[in-house]
Design a protein around this motif. Structure first.
Motif, PDB file in Angstrom:
ATOM      1  N   ARG A  29      57.155  67.355  39.408  1.00  0.00           N
ATOM      2  CA  ARG A  29      58.063  68.444  39.018  1.00  0.00           C
ATOM      3  C   ARG A  29      58.399  69.322  40.227  1.00  0.00           C
ATOM      4  NH1 ARG A  29      58.761  69.619  33.186  1.00  0.00           N
ATOM      5  NH2 ARG A  29      59.696  67.589  32.789  1.00  0.00           N
ATOM      6  N   TYR A  30      57.384  69.548  41.054  1.00  0.00           N
ATOM      7  CA  TYR A  30      57.569  70.395  42.241  1.00  0.00           C
ATOM      8  C   TYR A  30      58.577  69.756  43.191  1.00  0.00           C
ATOM      9  CZ  TYR A  30      56.385  72.818  46.575  1.00  0.00           C
ATOM     10  OH  TYR A  30      56.460  73.539  47.738  1.00  0.00           O
ATOM     11  N   LEU A  31      58.431  68.456  43.423  1.00  0.00           N
ATOM     12  CA  LEU A  31      59.356  67.757  44.322  1.00  0.00           C
ATOM     13  C   LEU A  31      60.774  67.750  43.749  1.00  0.00           C
ATOM     14  CD1 LEU A  31      57.129  64.760  45.532  1.00  0.00           C
ATOM     15  CD2 LEU A  31      57.755  66.829  46.812  1.00  0.00           C
ATOM     16  N   GLU A  32      60.882  67.564  42.431  1.00  0.00           N
ATOM     17  CA  GLU A  32      62.209  67.597  41.786  1.00  0.00           C
ATOM     18  C   GLU A  32      62.866  68.961  41.977  1.00  0.00           C
ATOM     19  OE1 GLU A  32      60.968  64.785  38.011  1.00  0.00           O
ATOM     20  OE2 GLU A  32      61.703  66.818  37.606  1.00  0.00           O
ATOM     21  N   ALA A  33      62.078  70.033  41.759  1.00  0.00           N
ATOM     22  CA  ALA A  33      62.614  71.396  41.889  1.00  0.00           C
ATOM     23  C   ALA A  33      63.046  71.658  43.330  1.00  0.00           C
ATOM     24  CB  ALA A  33      61.569  72.418  41.444  1.00  0.00           C
ATOM     25  N   GLN A  34      62.231  71.210  44.255  1.00  0.00           N
ATOM     26  CA  GLN A  34      62.583  71.361  45.679  1.00  0.00           C
ATOM     27  C   GLN A  34      63.879  70.631  45.987  1.00  0.00           C
ATOM     28  OE1 GLN A  34      59.379  70.110  48.261  1.00  0.00           O
ATOM     29  NE2 GLN A  34      59.086  72.250  48.873  1.00  0.00           N
ATOM     30  N   GLY A  35      64.009  69.429  45.429  1.00  0.00           N
ATOM     31  CA  GLY A  35      65.213  68.625  45.632  1.00  0.00           C
ATOM     32  C   GLY A  35      66.458  69.339  45.135  1.00  0.00           C
ATOM     33  N   ARG A  36      66.287  70.163  44.086  1.00  0.00           N
ATOM     34  CA  ARG A  36      67.432  70.913  43.548  1.00  0.00           C
ATOM     35  C   ARG A  36      67.621  72.234  44.286  1.00  0.00           C
ATOM     36  NH1 ARG A  36      65.155  69.314  38.432  1.00  0.00           N
ATOM     37  NH2 ARG A  36      64.121  71.327  38.337  1.00  0.00           N
ATOM     38  N   GLY A  37      66.767  72.466  45.300  1.00  0.00           N
ATOM     39  CA  GLY A  37      66.891  73.686  46.103  1.00  0.00           C
ATOM     40  C   GLY A  37      66.283  74.911  45.425  1.00  0.00           C
ATOM     41  N   GLU A  38      65.446  74.704  44.399  1.00  0.00           N
ATOM     42  CA  GLU A  38      64.836  75.848  43.709  1.00  0.00           C
ATOM     43  C   GLU A  38      63.553  76.264  44.419  1.00  0.00           C
ATOM     44  OE1 GLU A  38      64.181  74.588  39.674  1.00  0.00           O
ATOM     45  OE2 GLU A  38      66.294  74.025  39.461  1.00  0.00           O
TER      46      GLU A  38
END
Ligand code: DC
Length: 235
Positions: free
Chosen positions: A161-170
């Motif tokens: 989830r953390y990597l996904e959020a980072q990928g979205r720039g969050e």
């Protein structure tokens, strides 16, 4: 036995269920139905209307009366389905952090679950469906042809989830994600009605250390096996 026509995929939040189910549905030409959006739609509407998510009577009334529609995607913006509530497109609104925070509370009310059961069963009965949730193999489609319980450690799920959020720039902290997931696991697994647990006849897949591709291949192997094996040899 012919190809499994109904596939149930259950498991905790962020275990990769949706990714797996979408790929399976595409490969088999089946409908993909993520049942979590129903609980999310009720939660979204409650927050919009200023209703208390922890009020069982108010949430049950809302779930019974709300017009929720789940349809094939109308736009090419990454959505798998359209989710409409009372004529409004809420596909992305139901993914807001505020909904994440309250949805397990709403989903724990027995009246809400009962109200949402009929629509899920109707879709299940049509067959050629990959249905995703927490209680699909245990409650919604106990006769599903293939049941998968997709699990992963909470640390692994938080990392994804953390990597996904980072990928979205969050900008979110890993610690916060981990804490939220632990809280949701606790609520989903401890509720009195339809708690999160594998059906006795589910195949449990632990996905730590596996790529989404590997998880998909393992499940496709099960689909093929069910397709060809005589009944007594099935897992
Ligand atoms: O899979 P998700 O994150 O969209 O699910 C949102 C919430 O809904 C989650 O807290 C568990 C609940 N849920 C459920 O209780 N039963 C289902 N079949 C699907 C989701």
């Amino acid at each position: 036995m012919s190809k499994p026509l109904t596939i149930a995929i259950d498991g905790p939040a962020a275990s990769g269920k949706s990714t797996l189910a979408r790929r399976l549905a595409r490969a088999l030409g089946y409908l993909y139905f993520d049942t979590g959006v129903l609980y999310r739609a009720v939660t979204w509407a409650a927050l919009q209307r200023g209703l208390a998510p922890d009020d069982p009577a108010a949430m049950t009334h809302l779930a019974r009366s709300l017009r929720i529609e789940v349809r094939p995607p109308s736009r090419d913006d990454g959505r798998s389905n359209d989710v409409w509530v009372e004529g409004q497109d809420v596909t992305w609104a139901v993914r807001a952090p505020e909904v994440d925070r309250w949805v397990s509370v709403v989903a724990a009310h027995p009246g809400v679950r009962e109200a949402l059961k009929a629509v899920q069963r109707r879709i299940g009965r049509q067959g050629r469906v990959v249905m995703v949730g927490r209680d699909i193999g245990t409650v919604i489609m106990p006769d599903a042809d293939l049941k998968i319980y997709l699990d992963a450690s909470v640390e692994e799920r938080a990392r994804r989830r953390y990597l996904e959020a980072q990928g979205r720039g969050e900008t979110v902290s890993y610690a916060r994600i981990l804490e939220d997931l632990r809280a949701r696991d606790r609520l989903d697994a401890s509720r009195a009605v339809a708690p999160l647990r594998p059906a006795p006849d589910a195949v449990v897949l632990q996905s730590d250390g596996l790529t989404p591709e590997q998880v998909f291949e393992r499940v496709m192997a099960l689909v093929r096996q069910r397709n060809s094996a005589p009944a007594e040899q099935r897992v």
